[in-house]
Enzyme design. Structure first.
Site, PDB file in Angstrom:
ATOM      1  CB  CYS A  27      -3.188 -59.592 105.373  1.00  0.00           C
ATOM      2  SG  CYS A  27      -4.165 -58.139 104.953  1.00  0.00           S
ATOM      3  CG  LEU A  28      -6.669 -64.265 105.861  1.00  0.00           C
ATOM      4  CD1 LEU A  28      -7.169 -64.927 107.148  1.00  0.00           C
ATOM      5  CD2 LEU A  28      -6.908 -65.174 104.666  1.00  0.00           C
TER       6      LEU A  28
END
Length: 279
Positions: free
Chosen positions: A164-165
Site C-alpha cells: 500500500c501507498l
C-alpha cells in the site's frame, strides 16, 4: 483438499502475485462459491485498482471492492511500526462482516511461507480474527508461487511487490491523504518516464526515489535527473533524491523489525487441480 473442504470462502485479494494465485486456485476449484474481496481506500493506488478489476474480469471471478476506513483510526494515522496491524484489523473486520452477510465461514489471505520470517504485524490481526493463510500453511514460498503463476500465465506473475501507498512513509511520520496523493502521483510520473520498479519514499519535504538496479544509470543521467526534478517538485517536495542502493521492497522495514525484536527482549504440473491438490 483444503479449498474443496472450505466449500465457500472469501479471498482477500490485494492484487499481488500471492493473493492473485490463491484467488485463481479458489476460482478454479469453487467458481462463484469463492468471493474475492479487495479493500479500497486512499492507500490503494488507482493503478492497482484498475489492474485488479482487469484480473477478475479476465477470469470471470466473483469480486467486490469494500471501502475500508483505516485512516479514521488515530493509531493507524500515527504510523507506528505496527501500522499494518491496524490496517489489517480494519480490513479483516470488513471481510468478516461481509462473510456473515453471505453465509460464508472462511476468510483467507495470500500470506506465503516466506512471509512468516519477515516483520509483518498484519499477521497478528489475521490470527486474532481467525483469517486462514493456506499458502503459508502448506509451505508455498514466493518462488513456488511465482513459478506456478508463470505456468498459468497470470498477469501478476512477474509483478514487483507493490504494498500500500502508506508503506512509503517512514514510521513515526503521520499518514495523511495529502502524502498518499503525492506518493501515488509521483510514482505515476516515474512510470511515465519509463521506470518499472519504483518506490517514492516520502520524507516530509524530501522525495527519495528508488528504482531497479538495472535502471539506476538511466536515472543518474543529467537530462533524466532534470526530468525527475521537474516531475516531482510540483507535488510539494523541496528536495528530490535518488537512493543509490536502488529499489528495495520493504526498505523501511529493517528499523521496524529491530524495534519489534527489542520490544519482545516468489513446478510445473498439468492442471489447476493438480497444482492445488494440497489446497
Amino acid at each position: 483438499m483444503w479449498l474443496r473442504q472450505a466449500q465457500r470462502l472469501i479471498v482477500a485479494l490485494s492484487g499481488g502475485v500471492d493473493s492473485g494465485y490463491l484467488a485463481f486456485l479458489a476460482h478454479q476449484e469453487l467458481g462463484t462459491q469463492a468471493l474475492m474481496v479487495t479493500g479500497d481506500s486512499p492507500s490503494l493506488a488507482r493503478l492497482e485498482r484498475e489492474a485488479i478489476t482487469q484480473f477478475v474480469t479476465r477470469y470471470g471471478m466473483r469480486h467486490v471492492f469494500v471501502e475500508t476506513h483505516e485512516l479514521d483510526h488515530p493509531a493507524y494515522r500515527a504510523n507506528p511500526v505496527e501500522r499494518c496491524y491496524f490496517c489489517k484489523q480494519e480490513l479483516f473486520g470488513q471481510l468478516w462482516s461481509l462473510a456473515r452477510q453471505e453465509g460464508i465461514g472462511v476468510v483467507c489471505d495470500g500470506t506465503n511461507a516466506d512471509d512468516m520470517n519477515d516483520f509483518r504485524p498484519g499477521q497478528r490481526a489475521a490470527a486474532e480474527q481467525s483469517v486462514s493463510s493456506p499458502l503459508a500453511q502448506f509451505g508455498f514460498t514466493k518462488t513456488d508461487i511465482r513459478e506456478r503463476a508463470q505456468h498459468w500465465e497470470l498477469p501478476m506473475a512477474d509483478k514487483p511487490a507493490s504494498p500500500c501507498l502508506a508503506s512509503r512513509i517512514p514510521h513515526g511520520q503521520p499518514v495523511t491523504i495529502g502524502k498518499l496523493t503525492a506518493i501515488e502521483r509521483g510514482e505515476q510520473a516515474l512510470r511515465a518516464l519509463g521506470f518499472r520498479e519504483v518506490r517514492l519514499r516520502h520524507h516530509a519535504d524530501v522525495a527519495r526515489i528508488e528504482v531497479g538496479a538495472a535502471e539506476l544509470s538511466r536515472a543518474l543521467n543529467p537530462a533524466m535527473a532534470a526530468r525527475l526534478v521537474a516531475a516531482l517538485k510540483p507535488l510539494g517536495f523541496r528536495f528530490i533524491t535518488l537512493d543509490l542502493e536502488g529499489f528495495r521492497s520493504g526498505s523501511l522495514n529493517p528499523a521496524a523489525a529491530s524495534h519489534a525484536a527489542a520490544c519482545h527482549t516468489e513446478r510445473h504440473t498439468e492442471s489447476p487441480s493438480a497444482l492445488s491438490r494440497t489446497l
